[in-house]
Enzyme design. Sequence first.
Site, PDB file in Angstrom:
ATOM      1  N   SER A  99       0.837  -1.197   0.000  1.00 13.57           N
ATOM      2  CA  SER A  99       0.000   0.000   0.000  1.00 13.57           C
ATOM      3  C   SER A  99       0.867   1.241   0.000  1.00 13.57           C
ATOM      4  O   SER A  99       1.937   1.263   0.600  1.00 13.57           O
ATOM      5  CB  SER A  99      -0.878   0.034   1.250  1.00 13.57           C
TER       6      SER A  99
ATOM      7  N   LYS B 151      -9.980  -1.665  12.137  1.00 15.81           N
ATOM      8  CA  LYS B 151     -10.192  -0.320  11.627  1.00 15.81           C
ATOM      9  C   LYS B 151     -11.214  -0.317  10.484  1.00 15.81           C
ATOM     10  O   LYS B 151     -12.046   0.598  10.393  1.00 15.81           O
ATOM     11  CB  LYS B 151      -8.860   0.250  11.139  1.00 15.81           C
TER      12      LYS B 151
END
Lengths: 194, 436
Positions: B248, B272
Amino acid sequence: MFDLKNNQNSNQTPKNNEDYKIKDNLKDESRRNLLKNTAYATAGVGAVCALLPFIDSMNPSKDVQALASVEVDISNIKVGEEKKVMWRGKPIFIKRRTPQEIDDAKKVELSELKDPQNDSDRVKAGKEEWLVTIGICTHLGCVPIGGQGEYKGWFCPCHGSQYDTSARIRKGPAPKNLEIPPYEFLNDKTIKIG
Amino acid sequence: MSTNNDHKSHINDPKTPNEELQVFHSIHNDIDQSITEKSKIAGWINDRLPIIATLENTLKKHPYPKNLSYWWNFGSIAGICLVIQILSGLFLAMHYVPNTKHAFDSVEHIMRDVNYGWLIRYIHAVGASMFFVALYAHMIRSLYYGSYKAPREVLWWAGIIIFLLTMATAFMGYVLPWGQMSFWGATVITNLFSAIPVIGESIVQWLWGGYSVDNPTLNRFFVLHFLMPFLIVGIVLIHLMALHTTGSNNPSGVPMKSKKDSIPFHPYFTIKDMVGFAVFFLVFGYFLFFYPNALGHPDNYIPANPLVTPAHIVPEWYFLPFYAILRAVPDKLGGVLMMFGAIILLFFLPYLDRSKVRSGAYRPIFRKFFYLFVINFVFLGWLGKSPAEGWYIWASRLTTMYYYAYFLLILPILPRFEKTIPLPDSIDEHFKQKHV
């Protein structure tokens, strides 16, 4: 935010033998497991609740349920004749039996039958002339042909099940008699099925 | 994995995208086919099909930058939207009839007679809007943090293809209820292809299967609307494969240098993501249960009538900016080209943006142009639903020009003049600046 140093070791018991540390750790672990399992259980219940409307959407819809009964004019059926009508997408046999056929049906001993049932339990009292059945073979769902077979009732062309003049199973692989739908005589000329 | 994996990287400070990949792959090196799951069944399966190892690698071992912000939630949110659309669509398809004589009535049948049909249809209709909210947020994130830059070009391209396929799917889905907006939307959009010189007319007739939007059009749109989400799933898998190969991007834009920069997906980002889902579903539920038709157009509850065009015809909100570009150009072919070009341009973005600094957070001048771009895009959308007359036309011409200028002028030229803010040494340091 979160403690990254402990992250690497959080799943292992501490290497040193100090008892209190291990105890603390176990206590922590069981607390964490309780929280985890509570969260999983809540999510599971939520997921099942979310699925229910989807599953229910495949049940018969309201317009299908609204078609649950039909009225049939039986005044033009002659003695010995059979009329087929549709009810809930299924064929219904309305048979006006001859005295001979009624007699044949009544004579049969219950012990001879695979699915024992008296003829009188399959017709309305005083209306023995009329036999109303769901025209679906109880074997695998084909539509039997009237006036055929050894018992002169119905014969299923698919696997050779034979029904008598009370539409009871006599021979062949079908396990049950032809089903009787819920129906009533509105008057002498009309019946309401369903 | 690739050959990069075989030799240990000795680079401490990756300078080029290729070095970045090498470092990332060496951090990611401990990925193997052994599993930590202890159950015998899991072991038995994994020895024959390494699916558990793959899951564990993705969730537990794969390194994610530890400084990801909430902007990185929208990928998984878009993913869950796709799942919701496929599921709700599957159940709708069990009751829907793709025939011009029955389509409108079958949708009303779903709304009135089918058990929870209203709920499933509203989930699907509101869900389409929510899907685009997630997609746009995900793309704006990428634009700001430079997530499209090398070595993530393929990842970005797969994303654009998902965007295009989703737009096509949404368009065809909107035709299915066979209301006035369905019919005239289909007519206008398919007629775009008639702008193609010489063969345009034949292409449009081929798309229609006739001489106007009619039963053959509706029938094929239904089939394609059913098929395309599964194609999207395929491209999503490619998108994820590319993501797991490059790793990422992150809010600082600096590459991962060591294990210290990373945390595993599980439990940190699973939790999350759940927080993101919860907030997202609140918004979803708000529209679903209180304003299910707010994002649609009331004219679509009038059955399609090929003889009367609605007085004011607009596409769904998520197409409005592009619709505004189409109308801004006073030439048929030009308008169509500018509209499609606005999306095609995105494919070239990795090469148009010349800045070595990825994250907009370290580019003070870029940031101003970027915010203006976002405001400009929203304004384009607003213009798209306003009537195409008077000053609206001039406003949409100016905003269209800025849209193009942002990609073709600002992104390539700005880096020559811009003085960027010094980058943090590592993701770890950026994380400490933010959170410790």
